[in-house]
Design a protein around this motif. Structure first.
Motif, PDB file in Angstrom:
ATOM      1  N   THR A  52     -37.698 -39.894  50.688  1.00 61.36           N
ATOM      2  CA  THR A  52     -37.137 -40.306  51.973  1.00 61.36           C
ATOM      3  C   THR A  52     -38.021 -39.880  53.146  1.00 61.36           C
ATOM      4  OG1 THR A  52     -35.826 -38.277  51.999  1.00 61.36           O
ATOM      5  CG2 THR A  52     -34.775 -40.260  51.131  1.00 61.36           C
ATOM      6  N   ASP A  53     -38.914 -38.940  52.900  1.00 58.47           N
ATOM      7  CA  ASP A  53     -39.805 -38.483  53.973  1.00 58.47           C
ATOM      8  C   ASP A  53     -41.069 -37.913  53.350  1.00 58.47           C
ATOM      9  OD1 ASP A  53     -40.371 -37.847  56.794  1.00 58.47           O
ATOM     10  OD2 ASP A  53     -40.263 -35.770  56.105  1.00 58.47           O
ATOM     11  N   VAL A  54     -42.206 -38.264  53.904  1.00 52.80           N
ATOM     12  CA  VAL A  54     -43.495 -37.720  53.465  1.00 52.80           C
ATOM     13  C   VAL A  54     -44.244 -37.257  54.696  1.00 52.80           C
ATOM     14  CG1 VAL A  54     -45.679 -38.180  52.311  1.00 52.80           C
ATOM     15  CG2 VAL A  54     -43.601 -39.279  51.476  1.00 52.80           C
ATOM     16  N   ALA A  55     -44.654 -35.990  54.688  1.00 55.26           N
ATOM     17  CA  ALA A  55     -45.350 -35.426  55.844  1.00 55.26           C
ATOM     18  C   ALA A  55     -46.614 -34.716  55.393  1.00 55.26           C
ATOM     19  CB  ALA A  55     -44.445 -34.436  56.582  1.00 55.26           C
ATOM     20  N   VAL A  56     -47.705 -34.989  56.089  1.00 56.45           N
ATOM     21  CA  VAL A  56     -48.988 -34.345  55.811  1.00 56.45           C
ATOM     22  C   VAL A  56     -49.239 -33.292  56.882  1.00 56.45           C
ATOM     23  CG1 VAL A  56     -51.473 -34.670  55.537  1.00 56.45           C
ATOM     24  CG2 VAL A  56     -49.885 -36.435  54.728  1.00 56.45           C
ATOM     25  N   ALA A  57     -49.613 -32.081  56.457  1.00 53.91           N
ATOM     26  CA  ALA A  57     -49.897 -31.002  57.408  1.00 53.91           C
ATOM     27  C   ALA A  57     -51.042 -31.415  58.322  1.00 53.91           C
ATOM     28  CB  ALA A  57     -50.250 -29.726  56.661  1.00 53.91           C
TER      29      ALA A  57
ATOM     30  N   MET B 296     -49.457 -31.810  51.715  1.00 60.05           N
ATOM     31  CA  MET B 296     -48.380 -32.713  52.104  1.00 60.05           C
ATOM     32  C   MET B 296     -47.092 -32.274  51.421  1.00 60.05           C
ATOM     33  SD  MET B 296     -48.590 -36.061  49.687  1.00 60.05           S
ATOM     34  CE  MET B 296     -46.802 -36.033  49.583  1.00 60.05           C
ATOM     35  N   ALA B 297     -45.979 -32.681  51.996  1.00 58.50           N
ATOM     36  CA  ALA B 297     -44.673 -32.419  51.401  1.00 58.50           C
ATOM     37  C   ALA B 297     -43.884 -33.719  51.387  1.00 58.50           C
ATOM     38  CB  ALA B 297     -43.921 -31.352  52.180  1.00 58.50           C
ATOM     39  N   ALA B 298     -43.232 -33.986  50.268  1.00 53.54           N
ATOM     40  CA  ALA B 298     -42.392 -35.179  50.142  1.00 53.54           C
ATOM     41  C   ALA B 298     -40.972 -34.748  49.808  1.00 53.54           C
ATOM     42  CB  ALA B 298     -42.932 -36.101  49.056  1.00 53.54           C
ATOM     43  N   THR B 299     -40.011 -35.313  50.527  1.00 54.18           N
ATOM     44  CA  THR B 299     -38.592 -34.978  50.347  1.00 54.18           C
ATOM     45  C   THR B 299     -37.897 -36.084  49.555  1.00 54.18           C
ATOM     46  OG1 THR B 299     -38.588 -33.811  52.458  1.00 54.18           O
ATOM     47  CG2 THR B 299     -36.457 -34.425  51.563  1.00 54.18           C
ATOM     48  N   PHE B 300     -37.051 -35.679  48.598  1.00 58.11           N
ATOM     49  CA  PHE B 300     -36.406 -36.645  47.709  1.00 58.11           C
ATOM     50  C   PHE B 300     -34.887 -36.473  47.740  1.00 58.11           C
ATOM     51  CE2 PHE B 300     -40.685 -36.268  46.175  1.00 58.11           C
ATOM     52  CZ  PHE B 300     -41.017 -37.532  45.720  1.00 58.11           C
TER      53      PHE B 300
END
Length: 468
Positions: A312-317, A231-235
């Motif tokens: 502000t955004d969390v995305a799981v592959a 996963m990637a989380a944007t801050f």
């Protein structure tokens, strides 16, 4: 400008080396010697060595060291030259001892889950061989495809997965080493447990070739983990990302990979590989979980804590391909930053609770000095790599870079951290080491060095300098 070099044809030392090893294992041509001059560290001094030698066996290494000892010639051990601290840089009059020809996997024991390898075997080669037997070698430095096991051990290499599985030292069981006087010995053990005497093998792990030359290593293997989810989380800020890391670790969650990229690095990667993290991202955290059926739940818990910290955004592959793309983005950080200028890669570690403060201070240092610093690193264990972008042809740029480097190290120490988490001291941080060690610790380290190498023949000038 470096002094002109001449081809040494009749040096007694070179004549002896050729008789002992064969002419094809001794390099004296100045043009070819350039490839043995330095590792991948920026801004570290180096010189053309007297010769480069390419041993194939432990007895070759012994012969080299006996000749060097008799003539008091310094020896600089080298592997794949992927290091980032100048530890493998050659010096005037030295012999560069490169282990690239010692590249045999001697034994792979499935039952005991161990491998015995020569130092020139690459991390990738060992991983591939282990995989054929249903096993894996877990240490995962960013240079894993090219760096050698000997070099990994000599620098106690870390990597992307050490937040969960630990650094190289955790996997070293035993070592065969050649000392400065040419004696060879085995230190350590092959067993899982063992407390017979002092743990001498640990002295050589991370010693950067200053105590002895590794000629064979016995390392532990493991069964591969489940295919990880990513996963990637944007801050909106690096401080928020640092706070998320602190809260996730405080919650007892240990991802198998936990990496941080700051705004400068994100923009560089986007320009280099079109990863499309977004222009508004000030920081990105990349996390993996490899615990199989529980991975979804673990990533959900990580995502919730990231959101609470301000993500502000969390995305799981969605699949393995997308997951690998996220990890590849992290591996592209250095080449992407390299396009901005010459990167001076720093390497400091702080307590995890101080990570946000460390990242925030790096930003203030960059602003105060007026230079570009990209922050990337292994956030899950507090090890970050502020990468200072410099123009090596501009003296003022070099001065600013070294000032930033020193201020970053000083602040890390003030937080209870260390000047290097995984790259090592080498030449790059030799002077800074004296600021981290107290006088007693420095004396102990010099005492150990002088017991094993009283004439400072092995990698002289690296890590700790000789007594004044």
């Amino acid at each position: 400008m470096a002094a002109p070099t001449t081809l040494v044809l009749h040096s007694p030392v070179i004549d002896e080396l050729m008789r002992a090893l064969g002419a094809d294992a001794v390099v004296t041509d100045p043009d070819i010697l350039q490839s043995f001059r330095h590792d991948a560290a920026a801004l570290c001094e180096s010189a053309l060595p007297l010769a480069a030698v390419l041993p194939s066996t432990e007895s070759d290494v012994q012969a080299i060291m006996k000749i060097a000892s008799a003539h008091r010639i310094p020896v600089v051990p080298q592997g794949a030259l992927t290091g980032l601290a100048g530890a493998a840089n050659a010096s005037v009059g030295a012999i560069a001892l490169n282990t690239r020809r010692m590249n045999k996997i001697v034994e792979l024991d499935v039952v005991n889950r161990t491998a015995v390898v020569q130092p020139g075997v690459t991390n990738k080669e060992l991983k591939d061989a282990a995989l054929q037997q249903g096993l894996t070698y877990l240490p995962d430095p960013s240079s894993w495809e090219a760096s050698t096991i000997g070099g990994n051990i000599a620098t106690n290499a870390g990597g992307l997965c050490c937040v969960k599985y630990g650094v190289t030292a955790r996997f070293v069981r035993g070592l065969r080493v050649v000392l400065a006087d040419g004696r060879a010995t085995f230190v350590g053990r092959r067993t899982v447990k063992g407390v017979a005497g002092l743990s001498l093998a640990e002295l050589f792990v991370g010693s950067e070739g200053t105590l002895g030359i590794i000629t064979e290593a016995t390392v532990g293997l493991d069964f591969p983990a489940a295919t990880p989810l990513t996963m990637a989380a944007t801050f909106p800020s690096t401080v928020a990302a640092g706070e998320a890391v602190t809260q996730i670790r405080a919650a007892g969650i240990t991802p198998s990979l936990f990496e941080l990229l700051d705004r400068t690095t994100i923009a560089a990667i986007d320009a280099y590989a079109r990863m499309d993290f977004g222009t508004d991202a000030a920081a990105v955290l990349i996390a993996q979980s490899d615990i199989g059926a529980g991975s979804v739940q673990e990533l959900e818990a990580i995502a919730a804590l990231c959101t609470a910290a301000g993500a502000t955004d969390v995305a799981v592959a969605e699949d393995e391909v997308e997951s690998e793309q996220l990890v590849q983005a992290r591996r592209l950080a250095y080449p992407a930053l390299e396009r901005l200028g010459s990167p001076l890669v720093d390497d400091v570690s702080v307590p995890i609770s101080q990570l946000a403060a460390m990242i925030d201070e790096v930003g203030r240092i960059a602003e105060r000095i007026g230079i570009v610093i990209g922050v990337v690193g292994h956030a899950g264990d507090g090890n970050i790599h502020p990468t200072v972008i410099v123009d090596p042809m501009d003296p003022s740029s070099l001065t600013a870079a070294h000032r930033a480097f020193d201020e970053i190290a000083a602040f890390a120490l003030s937080l209870g951290g260390t000047i290097t988490g995984e790259h090592g001291v080498g030449l790059l941080k030799r002077d800074l080491l004296e600021t981290e060690l107290d006088s007693v610790a420095a004396e102990l380290q010099r005492g150990i060095k002088e017991l094993l190498d009283p004439h400072y023949l092995l990698n002289p000038g690296k890590v700790l300098t000789a007594r004044s």
